[in-house]
Design a protein around this motif. Sequence first.
Motif, PDB file in Angstrom:
ATOM      1  N   ILE A  40       0.816  -1.217   0.000  1.00 50.27           N
ATOM      2  CA  ILE A  40       0.000   0.000   0.000  1.00 50.27           C
ATOM      3  C   ILE A  40       0.849   1.267   0.000  1.00 50.27           C
ATOM      4  O   ILE A  40       0.597   2.191  -0.779  1.00 50.27           O
ATOM      5  N   LYS A  41       1.878   1.316   0.835  1.00 44.50           N
ATOM      6  CA  LYS A  41       2.693   2.540   0.891  1.00 44.50           C
ATOM      7  C   LYS A  41       3.388   2.789  -0.451  1.00 44.50           C
ATOM      8  O   LYS A  41       3.513   3.923  -0.894  1.00 44.50           O
ATOM      9  N   PHE A  42       3.823   1.700  -1.081  1.00 43.77           N
ATOM     10  CA  PHE A  42       4.458   1.806  -2.397  1.00 43.77           C
ATOM     11  C   PHE A  42       3.462   2.362  -3.421  1.00 43.77           C
ATOM     12  O   PHE A  42       3.778   3.285  -4.179  1.00 43.77           O
ATOM     13  N   LEU A  43       2.241   1.828  -3.418  1.00 46.84           N
ATOM     14  CA  LEU A  43       1.241   2.304  -4.384  1.00 46.84           C
ATOM     15  C   LEU A  43       0.860   3.759  -4.122  1.00 46.84           C
ATOM     16  O   LEU A  43       0.614   4.525  -5.055  1.00 46.84           O
ATOM     17  N   ILE A  44       0.808   4.151  -2.857  1.00 43.31           N
ATOM     18  CA  ILE A  44       0.522   5.563  -2.535  1.00 43.31           C
ATOM     19  C   ILE A  44       1.646   6.436  -3.095  1.00 43.31           C
ATOM     20  O   ILE A  44       1.407   7.447  -3.748  1.00 43.31           O
ATOM     21  N   ARG A  45       2.902   6.004  -2.884  1.00 47.68           N
ATOM     22  CA  ARG A  45       4.033   6.777  -3.410  1.00 47.68           C
ATOM     23  C   ARG A  45       4.020   6.847  -4.942  1.00 47.68           C
ATOM     24  O   ARG A  45       4.400   7.841  -5.536  1.00 47.68           O
ATOM     25  N   GLU A  46       3.567   5.753  -5.567  1.00 49.83           N
ATOM     26  CA  GLU A  46       3.511   5.710  -7.033  1.00 49.83           C
ATOM     27  C   GLU A  46       2.367   6.555  -7.600  1.00 49.83           C
ATOM     28  O   GLU A  46       2.211   6.648  -8.819  1.00 49.83           O
ATOM     29  N   GLY A  47       1.519   7.080  -6.727  1.00 52.64           N
ATOM     30  CA  GLY A  47       0.415   7.933  -7.184  1.00 52.64           C
ATOM     31  C   GLY A  47      -0.768   7.170  -7.752  1.00 52.64           C
ATOM     32  O   GLY A  47      -1.553   7.708  -8.536  1.00 52.64           O
ATOM     33  N   VAL A  48      -0.903   5.885  -7.364  1.00 52.60           N
ATOM     34  CA  VAL A  48      -2.016   5.073  -7.863  1.00 52.60           C
ATOM     35  C   VAL A  48      -3.357   5.614  -7.348  1.00 52.60           C
ATOM     36  O   VAL A  48      -4.353   5.652  -8.073  1.00 52.60           O
ATOM     37  N   PHE A  49      -3.370   6.050  -6.099  1.00 52.18           N
ATOM     38  CA  PHE A  49      -4.599   6.591  -5.508  1.00 52.18           C
ATOM     39  C   PHE A  49      -4.538   8.106  -5.596  1.00 52.18           C
ATOM     40  O   PHE A  49      -3.502   8.702  -5.302  1.00 52.18           O
ATOM     41  N   ARG A  50      -5.659   8.717  -5.974  1.00 51.93           N
ATOM     42  CA  ARG A  50      -5.651  10.168  -6.155  1.00 51.93           C
ATOM     43  C   ARG A  50      -6.619  10.834  -5.206  1.00 51.93           C
ATOM     44  O   ARG A  50      -7.624  10.243  -4.801  1.00 51.93           O
ATOM     45  N   SER A  51      -6.303  12.060  -4.905  1.00 52.91           N
ATOM     46  CA  SER A  51      -7.125  12.842  -3.991  1.00 52.91           C
ATOM     47  C   SER A  51      -8.601  12.755  -4.412  1.00 52.91           C
ATOM     48  O   SER A  51      -8.918  12.913  -5.588  1.00 52.91           O
ATOM     49  N   GLY A  52      -9.471  12.470  -3.476  1.00 48.79           N
ATOM     50  CA  GLY A  52     -10.897  12.360  -3.779  1.00 48.79           C
ATOM     51  C   GLY A  52     -11.357  10.934  -4.038  1.00 48.79           C
ATOM     52  O   GLY A  52     -12.561  10.655  -4.083  1.00 48.79           O
ATOM     53  N   ASP A  53     -10.417   9.999  -4.206  1.00 45.95           N
ATOM     54  CA  ASP A  53     -10.799   8.596  -4.382  1.00 45.95           C
ATOM     55  C   ASP A  53     -11.453   8.071  -3.101  1.00 45.95           C
ATOM     56  O   ASP A  53     -11.175   8.566  -2.001  1.00 45.95           O
ATOM     57  N   ILE A  54     -12.301   7.073  -3.270  1.00 44.94           N
ATOM     58  CA  ILE A  54     -12.990   6.463  -2.126  1.00 44.94           C
ATOM     59  C   ILE A  54     -12.388   5.074  -1.911  1.00 44.94           C
ATOM     60  O   ILE A  54     -12.231   4.318  -2.874  1.00 44.94           O
ATOM     61  N   ILE A  55     -12.052   4.765  -0.666  1.00 40.91           N
ATOM     62  CA  ILE A  55     -11.290   3.534  -0.441  1.00 40.91           C
ATOM     63  C   ILE A  55     -11.954   2.614   0.584  1.00 40.91           C
ATOM     64  O   ILE A  55     -12.268   3.032   1.703  1.00 40.91           O
ATOM     65  N   TYR A  56     -12.160   1.379   0.172  1.00 43.33           N
ATOM     66  CA  TYR A  56     -12.673   0.347   1.079  1.00 43.33           C
ATOM     67  C   TYR A  56     -11.584  -0.701   1.260  1.00 43.33           C
ATOM     68  O   TYR A  56     -10.984  -1.151   0.284  1.00 43.33           O
ATOM     69  N   VAL A  57     -11.354  -1.048   2.516  1.00 44.21           N
ATOM     70  CA  VAL A  57     -10.332  -2.039   2.823  1.00 44.21           C
ATOM     71  C   VAL A  57     -10.988  -3.172   3.623  1.00 44.21           C
ATOM     72  O   VAL A  57     -11.109  -3.074   4.841  1.00 44.21           O
ATOM     73  N   PRO A  58     -11.470  -4.199   2.946  1.00 42.00           N
ATOM     74  CA  PRO A  58     -12.155  -5.264   3.676  1.00 42.00           C
ATOM     75  C   PRO A  58     -11.168  -6.181   4.405  1.00 42.00           C
ATOM     76  O   PRO A  58     -10.946  -7.310   4.010  1.00 42.00           O
ATOM     77  N   ASP A  59     -10.569  -5.678   5.451  1.00 39.97           N
ATOM     78  CA  ASP A  59      -9.585  -6.461   6.211  1.00 39.97           C
ATOM     79  C   ASP A  59      -9.903  -6.396   7.696  1.00 39.97           C
ATOM     80  O   ASP A  59      -9.047  -6.605   8.540  1.00 39.97           O
ATOM     81  N   TYR A  60     -11.145  -6.085   7.999  1.00 36.08           N
ATOM     82  CA  TYR A  60     -11.616  -6.055   9.379  1.00 36.08           C
ATOM     83  C   TYR A  60     -13.109  -6.352   9.317  1.00 36.08           C
ATOM     84  O   TYR A  60     -13.794  -5.867   8.407  1.00 36.08           O
ATOM     85  N   GLY A  61     -13.606  -7.122  10.265  1.00 40.86           N
ATOM     86  CA  GLY A  61     -15.039  -7.372  10.268  1.00 40.86           C
ATOM     87  C   GLY A  61     -15.457  -8.216  11.447  1.00 40.86           C
ATOM     88  O   GLY A  61     -14.621  -8.696  12.219  1.00 40.86           O
ATOM     89  N   VAL A  62     -16.778  -8.365  11.603  1.00 38.51           N
ATOM     90  CA  VAL A  62     -17.336  -9.180  12.677  1.00 38.51           C
ATOM     91  C   VAL A  62     -18.268 -10.224  12.057  1.00 38.51           C
ATOM     92  O   VAL A  62     -18.625 -10.112  10.886  1.00 38.51           O
TER      93      VAL A  62
END
Length: 417
Positions: free
Chosen positions: A169-191
């Motif tokens: 994730i940090k690498f992709l953020i640095r590479e500019g894959v995600f841009r300001s205003g994008d909406i992000i879901y991370v399904p890595d927590y749940g009940v």
Amino acid sequence: MPSVEQLLTSIDGYREDMIGALGELLRIPAIGPENGGDGEFEGARYLRELVERCGFDDVEMFDALDERVRLRLRPNVVAKKRGSSDQTVWIVTHMDTVPPGDLDTWNYPPFSPRLVDGKLYGLGSEDNGQAMIASLFAAKALNELSPAGRRTMGLAIVADEERGSEKGIKFLIREGVFRSGDIIYVPDYGVPDGSVIEVAEKSLVWLKVTVEGKQTHASTPAKGINAMKVGSRFMTFLLDHLAEKYGKTSEIFMPPNSTFEPTKRLQTVGNINTVPGEDVFYLDFRILPDYDAEEVLKTVKKIARLFEERTGADITVENEQTTSAGPPSPTDNEAMKALVSAIKTVREVEPVARGIGGGTCANLFRLAGFDAYAWQTVDEVAHSINEYSKVDNIVGDAKVFAVLMASLCYPSEFGLE
Ligand SMILES: [Zn+2]
């Protein structure tokens, strides 16, 4: 015009394919070098082929260099279905797993997935294979029904989540894959009933405190400095002071306050009649995102100096680990409302927003300035022996992701406006 009903029906039709795809994936070890593994290369190769068959406009590999693994790269798969706007709705899942531990303790071998009573057993099945396969087939169902969307739909399948995300994730953020205003879901927590959406985390601070006094005979304590006495007084004063100074509460958290707890303490002297010259103990703090973890650390050091002056002991405070929490993601925006509504439609539960004690990669996005929401339906068996994923949860969560993406990317096509 396609309907939500049609979407849900096509996902039901993928049930066997999803079990098959997850089963294939679980056969391929994907363990990072810090955990003694050779990385995610083989798994990524299989995934890329799978993603290519799901109807995206483009599939791109972002390989982070890593000298520690055999092929010297940590792969990240990024797939997009372009909409009329570049604003992208992302589902981010991870390929890597923790190591299996003692193989003999598994009832089903960790890399030979077995379907028993509606549960698919295998290392990485819940964490994070279930969400990866569910999001992939949700996108496939949408891609088959809808040609073009309002927003771009993106899937990022990343490496290196279990040990810091530097190559993921940090690498992709640095590479500019995600841009300001994008909406992000991370399904890595749940009940288990899918009713909790994680929107915030507390900062985590782990400290090691070493108090150096002067050892002496217990009958003449004035000849020494009792490190345990100084340590205990310092500890209780400090913890009371921190709880008061950083005393805000926030109802989305359980517990609602910051917590400051002493945990591990090393043994002092081995006999009863010696005044200990050294006392070593550890502190675990979980701090509301309202406060700056570094500023709390400064307060701890200031109080340590005060106790040094007062007692003549040396007090060293070492930072074992600090993970700062990003700002909580809003709960009144379109991203949250769409997720709540998709969960209600598919799962028929009333979801609540929660903050947790710390530990999901959604926080990396919040620190980088994105709103990020963590949600899925799981029995919370990640990182345990005999990890499994319930097939009903794979299918159910795929439906939630599909409805979620439909309402954010294809609202007019599905009559969801
Ligand atoms: Zn995970």
